[in-house]
Design an enzyme around this catalytic site. Structure first.
Site, mmCIF file in Angstrom:
data_model
loop_
_atom_site.group_PDB
_atom_site.id
_atom_site.type_symbol
_atom_site.label_atom_id
_atom_site.label_comp_id
_atom_site.label_asym_id
_atom_site.label_seq_id
_atom_site.Cartn_x
_atom_site.Cartn_y
_atom_site.Cartn_z
ATOM 1 C CE LYS A 254 -4.998 -3.718 0.715
ATOM 2 N NZ LYS A 254 -5.170 -2.355 1.574
ATOM 3 C CG HIS B 186 -3.874 -6.729 4.975
ATOM 4 N ND1 HIS B 186 -3.376 -5.795 5.834
ATOM 5 C CD2 HIS B 186 -5.224 -6.479 4.513
ATOM 6 C CE1 HIS B 186 -4.171 -4.940 5.674
ATOM 7 N NE2 HIS B 186 -5.349 -5.133 5.105
ATOM 8 N NE ARG B 187 -6.512 -4.601 8.913
ATOM 9 C CZ ARG B 187 -5.145 -3.981 9.201
ATOM 10 N NH1 ARG B 187 -4.426 -4.962 9.812
ATOM 11 N NH2 ARG B 187 -4.597 -3.044 8.848
ATOM 12 C CG ASP C 25 -8.723 -2.088 9.871
ATOM 13 O OD1 ASP C 25 -9.863 -2.115 9.178
ATOM 14 O OD2 ASP C 25 -7.957 -1.113 9.207
ATOM 15 C CD GLU D 32 -8.249 -4.099 2.619
ATOM 16 O OE1 GLU D 32 -9.269 -3.852 3.403
ATOM 17 O OE2 GLU D 32 -7.238 -3.385 3.115
ATOM 18 C CG ASP E 62 -2.079 -0.861 0.997
ATOM 19 O OD1 ASP E 62 -2.178 -1.650 0.200
ATOM 20 O OD2 ASP E 62 -3.272 -0.896 1.875
ATOM 21 C CG ASN F 272 -7.815 -3.786 -2.348
ATOM 22 O OD1 ASN F 272 -8.688 -2.802 -2.652
ATOM 23 N ND2 ASN F 272 -8.190 -4.844 -1.933
#
Ligand SMILES: Nc1ncnc2c1ncn2[C@@H]1O[C@H](COP(=O)(O)OP(=O)(O)OP(=O)(O)O)[C@@H](O)[C@H]1O
Ligand SMILES: Nc1ccn([C@H]2C[C@H](O)[C@@H](COP(=O)(O)O)O2)c(=O)n1
Length: 647
Positions: A415, A389-390, A317, A345, A49, A93
């Site tokens: 990311k 990613h999370r 998040d 995402e 990112d 993204n």
């Protein structure tokens, strides 16, 4: 697809230095670019990112120099709108690049096109575009109304009344407007329509703007005024805090896996809202300590996390980490007010529900909530990560439940946290495996069983599985060279191990599988790749706390390549034939020394020559030659290498 298999973990403990915050890194890069003067940004996050943001800034005429090792970037600010007046920007993204750049470019008086990956084109941006159009910005949709790609032209910017922007889908729209409006040089007021979500992210924006010399007047969380005549000015040097969302995985690891796990780089003095994750974790019973620049978590007194029902709107998040922590709670858990997950995402509510169910949880999914009932026992699952990613990072915590887990496309963590799995490995302790490979009748089984007993570990005699497959196939009338059918027998093998005894479909076959016909049959079916594949997971499931001693031919090479230590236990063919002869005699079974010797040599050759998982000593295996030594010495040798004195 690429995947990463995480072994079951015994626990988590240690210290992690966090990478820079994504939210702060991308905001700071943009502000430094728009500011007058040179800004040295320290501890900048290096990730997909931030790369997208830097590439865009370069295209727009901003110069900067980087010291990758020191995580420093020195940006030469352009002191206003971007000097390059036309450009095509690919932003992947990266929402934290796309939204603020849209606003800044709309006020820069040029012609630009902004686009990203397919998912970015599904993430709404209409509220921001509506806000910008109110002041005369020329922002158009290239394909679908309300969604990127965007085409921007030089608009006629006119600030009269307040700009009204919705705040209930993404707080990034407000962030984007606030950061761009100083470019007009005039006073501007933004009014938020509807309840503003994720307020802490707006707090980060205001704090960073202030560090660059623009102080916004805030009335509640609904009206924001940027004074006229202000310009961004470089603060000189600015430090990026560690990422508070990334901290959540390690803190949860400490809470689930015993701990303490300490994160450094972010703490109570942070400007990031996600530091409030520790308060949520404390509500689950975790023992938390924190300083200005660090935080630490340990498991609750009683060991088990408490069930929870929490409004998580302020930490969207980090809240994903709590969804996985819910697997370890003592009752059903509810995560409320998380509607923004749907436009991230991926649709995170739907994705998390799907993946939590895979590991055995019961999940109820609502428009803006999840209810997670933890399973009694976690199941192995192959977790899909949706290029998010999370999802990859939070599901790594499943392994702390003593269950191995597969993470598909693990590189999606690039990311925001390319080194995530390395850092995770530094603070987690996998269930140990001692691997003992070697040829037939070398003594692997005897030694492995004795070592397992001494250590209190589980024991896997992998050869018995191949013997069972051969027996099951022969009984079913399946030719032993029919790979597909033998593999199907292997996949549906109904087997039970209890102490030294083995049952096949309810029948005790302990002695039967030791007979010559099964030995030869096992050697033949073991050469079939599909059979080996079918037995892979079954063998890996033996890895349970507190540890495993496994023996066979490919334990150290294929089944548990991370085993430590690894041994190659052997003896000459003559010695092994004598041992087997004696063993059979003791059991009252017929045997001839000569034919045993010939047979062992043939099986050795077949096991060593096959293309899949051949029998061989690995470079990292310790050689244990027992032709001239007894069982006691071999057991003592292994225990000594494991670091445990025999006796
Ligand atoms: N170092 C040793 N000295 C003397 N006898 C041994 C030694 N190690 C094992 N034995 C004996 O040799 C025989 C064969 O050992 P074991 O069955 O453990 O071998 P293995 O490698 O597991 O065989 P397989 O692969 O065929 O299952 C047993 O009776 C065992 O007691
Ligand atoms: N990991 C393993 C274990 C065993 N085999 C093969 C080798 C033998 O021919 C057969 C029976 O094994 P044993 O009981 O003698 O150890 O199974 C293998 O290929 N891989």
């Amino acid at each position: 697809m690429e995947h990463l298999d995480l072994p079951p973990m015994l626990g988590a403990r240690g210290t992690v230095r966090l990478p820079g915050s994504k939210s702060i890194s991308n905001r700071t890069l943009l502000l430094a670019a728009l500011a007058e003067g040179e800004t040295s940004i320290r501890d900048l996050l290096a990730s997909d990112d931030t790369e997208r943001m830097l590439e865009a800034l370069q295209t727009l005429g901003v110069s900067f120099s980087r010291d990758h090792e020191a995580c420093t970037c020195v940006v030469q600010g352009v002191g206003g709108g971007f000097p390059v007046k036309a450009g095509d920007l690919f932003l992947g993204n990266a929402g934290t690049a796309f939204r603020p750049l849209t606003a800044a470019l709309a006020l820069s008086g040029g012609n630009y096109r902004l686009h990203g990956v397919a998912r970015m084109h599904e993430r709404p941006i209409g509220d921001l575009v509506d806000g910008l159009r109110q002041i005369g910005a020329d922002v158009r949709y290239e394909a679908n109304e309300g969604y990127p790609p965007l085409v921007i032209g030089p608009g006629e910017i006119a600030l009269s009344g307040p700009i009204r922007v919705r705040g209930d889908v993404s707080s990034q729209f407000l962030t984007a407007l606030l950061m761009a409006l100083p470019l007009t040089g005039r006073e501007a007021t933004v009014e938020v329509v509807g309840e503003l979500i994720s307020k802490p992210y707006i707090a980060i924006t205001l704090e960073l703007m202030a560090r660059f010399g623009v102080v916004v007047k805030r009335e509640q969380w609904s009206r924001f005024t940027i004074p006229g005549g202000v310009r961004y000015r470089s603060p000189g040097t600015i430090f990026v805090e560690g990422d508070a969302s990334s901290a959540s995985y390690f803190l949860a690891a400490g809470a689930i896996g015993g701990g303490p796990v300490r994160v450094e780089g972010v703490g109570r003095a942070s400007i990031q809202g996600d530091v409030a994750f520790v308060d949520a974790l404390a509500r689950l019973g975790a023992r938390i300590e924190a300083g200005d620049n660090w935080m630490q978590a340990r498991a609750p007194e009683g060991g088990r996390l408490k069930a929870f029902d929490l409004d998580l709107n302020h930490i969207p998040d980090a809240a994903m980490t709590l969804a996985v922590a819910a697997l370890f709670a003592d009752g059903p858990c509810r995560l409320r007010n998380i509607a923004s997950w749907r436009v991230k995402e991926t649709d995170r509510i739907s994705a998390m529900a799907t993946e939590l169910r895979k590991v055995g949880a019961e999940v109820e999914e609502g428009a803006d909530y999840l209810r997670v009932t933890p399973p009694k026992v976690l199941r192995f699952a192959s977790i899909d990560t949706y290029d998010d990613h999370r999802i990859a990072m939070c599901f790594s915590l499943v392994a702390l439940g003593g269950m191995r887990v597969r993470i598909n496309d693990p590189a999606c963590v690039n990311k925001t946290f390319p080194e995530y799995f390395d850092r995770y490995a530094q603070v987690t302790a996998p269930v140990p495996v001692v691997a003992i490979d070697g040829p037939s009748a070398s003594g692997k089984g005897t030694v492995a069983a004795r070592v397992a007993e001494a250590l209190g570990y589980h024991y896997l005699d992998s050869g018995s599985l191949y013997r069972l497959v051969a027996l099951a196939a022969m009984r079913a009338g399946v030719p032993l060279d029919d790979e597909g059918r033998v593999a199907r027998e292997a996949a549906r093998l109904d087997v039970r191990f209890e102490g030294a005894r083995v049952w096949l479909s309810g029948e005790d076959v302990t002695d039967l599988i030791r007979e010559e016909i099964c030995s030869v049959g096992a050697s033949r079916v073991a050469a079939l790749p599909a059979v080996r594949d079918a037995l892979l997971d079954r063998q890996r499931d033996f890895r349970r706390a507190p540890g495993l001693v496994a023996e066979g031919r490919d334990i150290g090479s294929v089944i548990f390549p991370d085993a430590s230590p690894k041994f190659f236990l052997t003896a000459s063919v003559e010695v092994r034939a004598e041992r087997r002869y004696k063993q059979l005699m003791e059991k009252g079974l017929p045997a001839k020394l000569e034919s045993l010797s010939k047979d062992l040599a043939e099986r050795d050759a077949r096991d060593a020559a096959r293309t899949v998982a051949p029998l061989k000593k690995l470079p990292d295996a310790v050689l244990l030659e027992t032709s001239d030594s007894g069982v006691e010495e071999a057991v003592a040798f292994v225990l000594n290498e494991v670091g445990r004195a025999p006796g």
